[in-house]
Every structure is written in C-alpha cells, then in structure tokens.
Design a protein around this motif. Structure first.
Motif, mmCIF file in Angstrom:
data_model
loop_
_atom_site.group_PDB
_atom_site.id
_atom_site.type_symbol
_atom_site.label_atom_id
_atom_site.label_comp_id
_atom_site.label_asym_id
_atom_site.label_seq_id
_atom_site.Cartn_x
_atom_site.Cartn_y
_atom_site.Cartn_z
ATOM 1 N N TYR A 116 0.808 -1.222 0.000
ATOM 2 C CA TYR A 116 0.000 0.000 0.000
ATOM 3 C C TYR A 116 0.844 1.276 0.000
ATOM 4 N N LYS A 117 1.744 1.412 0.945
ATOM 5 C CA LYS A 117 2.553 2.633 1.011
ATOM 6 C C LYS A 117 3.485 2.742 -0.192
ATOM 7 N N GLY A 118 4.050 1.622 -0.614
ATOM 8 C CA GLY A 118 4.996 1.637 -1.723
ATOM 9 C C GLY A 118 4.375 2.049 -3.041
ATOM 10 N N MET A 119 3.067 1.796 -3.223
ATOM 11 C CA MET A 119 2.417 2.127 -4.484
ATOM 12 C C MET A 119 2.371 3.633 -4.754
ATOM 13 N N PHE A 120 2.543 4.437 -3.725
ATOM 14 C CA PHE A 120 2.604 5.884 -3.924
ATOM 15 C C PHE A 120 3.778 6.253 -4.836
ATOM 16 N N HIS A 121 4.783 5.390 -4.900
ATOM 17 C CA HIS A 121 5.994 5.672 -5.668
ATOM 18 C C HIS A 121 5.994 4.975 -7.039
ATOM 19 N N LEU A 122 4.842 4.508 -7.484
ATOM 20 C CA LEU A 122 4.769 3.770 -8.752
ATOM 21 C C LEU A 122 5.264 4.605 -9.930
ATOM 22 N N GLU A 123 4.873 5.844 -9.995
ATOM 23 C CA GLU A 123 5.281 6.673 -11.136
ATOM 24 C C GLU A 123 6.801 6.777 -11.218
ATOM 25 N N GLU A 124 7.444 6.958 -10.079
ATOM 26 C CA GLU A 124 8.913 7.013 -10.051
ATOM 27 C C GLU A 124 9.509 5.687 -10.516
ATOM 28 N N ALA A 125 8.905 4.581 -10.077
ATOM 29 C CA ALA A 125 9.400 3.260 -10.479
ATOM 30 C C ALA A 125 9.280 3.055 -11.981
ATOM 31 N N ILE A 126 8.163 3.482 -12.548
ATOM 32 C CA ILE A 126 7.952 3.373 -14.000
ATOM 33 C C ILE A 126 8.997 4.186 -14.758
ATOM 34 N N GLU A 127 9.315 5.360 -14.248
ATOM 35 C CA GLU A 127 10.250 6.250 -14.935
ATOM 36 C C GLU A 127 11.702 5.801 -14.807
ATOM 37 N N THR A 128 12.046 5.161 -13.689
ATOM 38 C CA THR A 128 13.449 4.826 -13.426
ATOM 39 C C THR A 128 13.791 3.353 -13.622
ATOM 40 N N GLY A 129 12.776 2.480 -13.652
ATOM 41 C CA GLY A 129 13.053 1.047 -13.718
ATOM 42 C C GLY A 129 13.593 0.496 -12.405
ATOM 43 N N LYS A 130 13.416 1.247 -11.326
ATOM 44 C CA LYS A 130 13.868 0.838 -9.996
ATOM 45 C C LYS A 130 12.655 0.687 -9.073
ATOM 46 N N PRO A 131 12.732 -0.209 -8.073
ATOM 47 C CA PRO A 131 11.597 -0.406 -7.161
ATOM 48 C C PRO A 131 11.505 0.718 -6.133
ATOM 49 N N ALA A 132 11.042 1.878 -6.588
ATOM 50 C CA ALA A 132 11.074 3.080 -5.757
ATOM 51 C C ALA A 132 10.271 2.926 -4.468
ATOM 52 N N GLY A 133 9.213 2.109 -4.503
ATOM 53 C CA GLY A 133 8.381 1.922 -3.321
ATOM 54 C C GLY A 133 8.991 1.036 -2.263
ATOM 55 N N LEU A 134 10.066 0.348 -2.592
ATOM 56 C CA LEU A 134 10.699 -0.568 -1.635
ATOM 57 C C LEU A 134 11.233 0.171 -0.418
ATOM 58 N N ARG A 135 11.544 1.469 -0.577
ATOM 59 C CA ARG A 135 12.072 2.233 0.559
ATOM 60 C C ARG A 135 11.088 2.285 1.723
#
Length: 365
Positions: A116-135
């Motif tokens: 749930y919390k990690g999905m807030f960072h989906l756009e960043e993950a899509i743009e970078t190819g990195k699991p941005a929500g993992l933080r």
C-alpha cells in the motif's frame, strides 16, 4: 488472447460508475479493510435474520456512532452491505467474500502490509526502472534481499500470499514432476523449503538441493531441520543474478548429477534478459536429457477474468516494490525467453491449482 479483453460491453453509465470506483480506489480499499478488521461486517453477518442497526454495531465493536455511520454508508456504496426496509444493515454477497473468502483475504493483507505505502511511488518506479516503493519497507535493492529481515507482520502477509497459490498447486503438480523418474533435483528459488519438503516426503530416494539467496536458504534450512528432513535436502546459497557464480552440476550431499531443475513462482521475479541468463546457466547444470520444470501463473492462460485481473495487478507490485523490472508474464513473452535460452517446451500443462501452468523444457539439440 482471452475473449473478455476483446469487447467493451459496458454501457456509458456502467463505465462511468467503474471509473468512479477506480478514482476512489484507495478509499474503497481502506474502508473495506476497516469494515473487516473492526468486525463490523462480522456483527452484521451475525444479525442476518433481522439486520443490524448502527447502535447494534457500536455496542458490539466499541466504535462511535460517527465512525460506524461513515464506514457503513461508504460500505453501502461499495455494495458490501445493504439496507433493509427499516434501515438496518445486512451483509451482501460481496461483503461475505470480503469477510470469508481466503483468496480475497490473502490479497487484501498482502496489499495492505506489503504494497500500500509503496504504491505511492509507482510513477517514479515506472520512470526509473527501480523499485522506488521498496524504501517504505527497507533499504535493499530488491525485496528478496530483505525478506528475512521484514517485520513479522509484513513477512507473514508476504509468505501467506506466496504460499497460498503454491500450496494449492503443489499436490497436483508434484505428481506431474515425479512421473518423470526424477531422483535428484535442483530447486532454484527454494524460498522457505515447501517444495523441497514436499518432494522429500513424496519418495524415499528423492534428494533436493535448494539454491537461493543466503538469507532465504537459511530460512529454508531451519524449516527443513524442524521437519526432520535435513538428510534429504542440501543447500547452495548464492546470488543467482551473479553470472560469475556457476550453478552446481550435482548434489553437494550425494554427488549425483541433477535429473531436473525446478523453478516455482521464481522466474517472474526477473526481467526478460535475466530470465534468459538464468535459463542458459540452467542448461550448463544438467545433462542433455535433463529437464527444466517451470511453474508459473500467466495472465493470458486463465479461464476466468478474475484470475487474470489478480495476476495483472500483481505485476505492479514487482514494478513498484519487488525489483522494478519484472512482472507476471503473458505466456507468449515468457516462452520467447525460453526459446532464446535454447530450450524447447516439450509439454505445457495449464489449469494447475488456481492459476498455474507447468512448462516441461529440454535443451534444444
């Protein structure tokens, strides 16, 4: 391609209503979860003959009138509850599934605790190819590095989700696997050792080697020891993505070469290039007549739209949280990787458990 993705059969009003449900998605999810977790749906279900008033709900749950009212009114719009003629609340079929359905509950707990919390960072993950929500869970490059370190409640939801589908598939697929006269098996991505322990008890002369990250291998070893099966299971801890680490060609315990390699719900954790790399190294770990056995859930091989939907949404967990570059694959994309790695699929068995497909592969000659 599945037929239910070929037509748009909703009316304009139905489509607009669905659009509003999507627009309010985070609110809808949290309302349903709180209605479940605060036992509001349970109280209403138990009053099935007469229905439950807001006062009844407050008395049973300890919630304020305001809290019960706003939650139940939102629940009406979501069709989790309905009104009786005297304006009491009764559980609907959808409310029943939120309360009791194992699939719904394992999905809901996984989304709440892991995603749930990690999905807030989906756009960043899509743009970078990195699991941005993992933080939101920890400071690792992939979720797999941190599984053994997750807080207990999050780890519980992750493993219950992962095991829910494999536990249903394993009793059926184990017969398919060991019908091939396999005695020595390399289990890549052995996770907590569930497949290895099932294999060890399936036949007296079966020996399994688990190959996984050190933290995962240690978790599996502990479980195998608790089950008293340590003499039938060996361990080969390593980072499978490190191409400088060779795959073992024989069991560390028995010295016997592997008859087959098993990968269950594993290769979906990697990008297409990584899948090809792993499969090419698998080819070096077995003889020419050895099998590579792959158990996966492909969204395009599902009989029901609900199954396909769940699998497609899970892909976004991989994008935002797990590793940033993998997914639950369309079988055609996945099988292209198998072909590129130099394997032929000699048999494909769909419809295993809730959603799985077994691919039996041999090196191309």
């Amino acid at each position: 391609m599945l037929d239910f993705y070929k037509k748009d059969q909703k009316t304009a009003m139905e489509a607009k209503h669905l659009a509003q449900i999507i627009a309010h998605g985070p609110i809808v999810f949290q309302v349903a979860r709180v209605l479940r977790d605060k036992n509001i749906l349970k109280v209403i279900e138990e009053a099935r003959t007469t229905g439950a008033s807001i006062k009844d709900v407050c008395e049973e749950t300890g919630l304020s009138v305001y809290a019960a009212r706003v939650l139940l009114e939102a629940g009406l719009g979501m069709h989790l509850v309905r009104y009786t003629e005297d304006e009491k609340f009764v559980l609907t079929k959808t409310g029943y599934f939120i309360l009791h359905d194992p699939l719904t509950n394992v999905n809901m707990n996984f989304v709440q605790d892991v995603c749930y919390k990690g999905m807030f960072h989906l756009e960043e993950a899509i743009e970078t190819g990195k699991p941005a929500g993992l933080r939101e869970l920890g400071q690792w490059s992939t979720v797999y590095e941190g599984l053994s370190q997750l807080p207990p409640e999050i780890q519980k939801s992750w493993f219950e989700y992962d095991h829910f589908f494999s536990d249903i598939a394993f009793p059926e697929v184990i017969k398919q696997v060991y019908s091939e006269n396999i005695k020595t098996l390399l289990d890549i991505g052995g996770n907590t050792g569930k497949w290895a322990s099932a294999s060890a008890t399936h036949g007296e002369d079966i020996h399994v080697t688990i190959m996984d990250l050190p933290g995962q291998a240690e978790m599996a070893k502990k479980r195998i020891e608790e089950l008293g099966l340590i003499d039938k299971v060996s361990f080969y801890p390593c980072n499978i993505l490190d191409e400088n680490i060779p795959f073992p060609k024989a069991s560390p315990a028995t010295g016997k070469s592997f008859d087959a390699i098993w990968m269950s719900q594993f290769l979906d954790c990697f990008s297409e290039d990584e899948i090809v790399s792993i499969l090419k190294r698998c080819a070096g770990a077995i003889d020419d007549d050895g099998l590579v056995l792959i158990l996966e859930a492909f969204w395009d091989t599902q009989r029901f739209e609900t199954s396909a939907f769940c699998i497609q949404q899970l892909s976004i967990y991989f994008t935002a949280i797990a590793n940033g570059n993998s997914q639950m694959y369309d079988s055609r994309v996945f099988k292209a990787c198998v072909d590129k790695a130099g394997f032929d699929i000699v048999e494909q068995i769909d419809g295993i458990g809730l959603s799985h497909t077994l691919l039996k592969c041999r090196k191309r000659k």
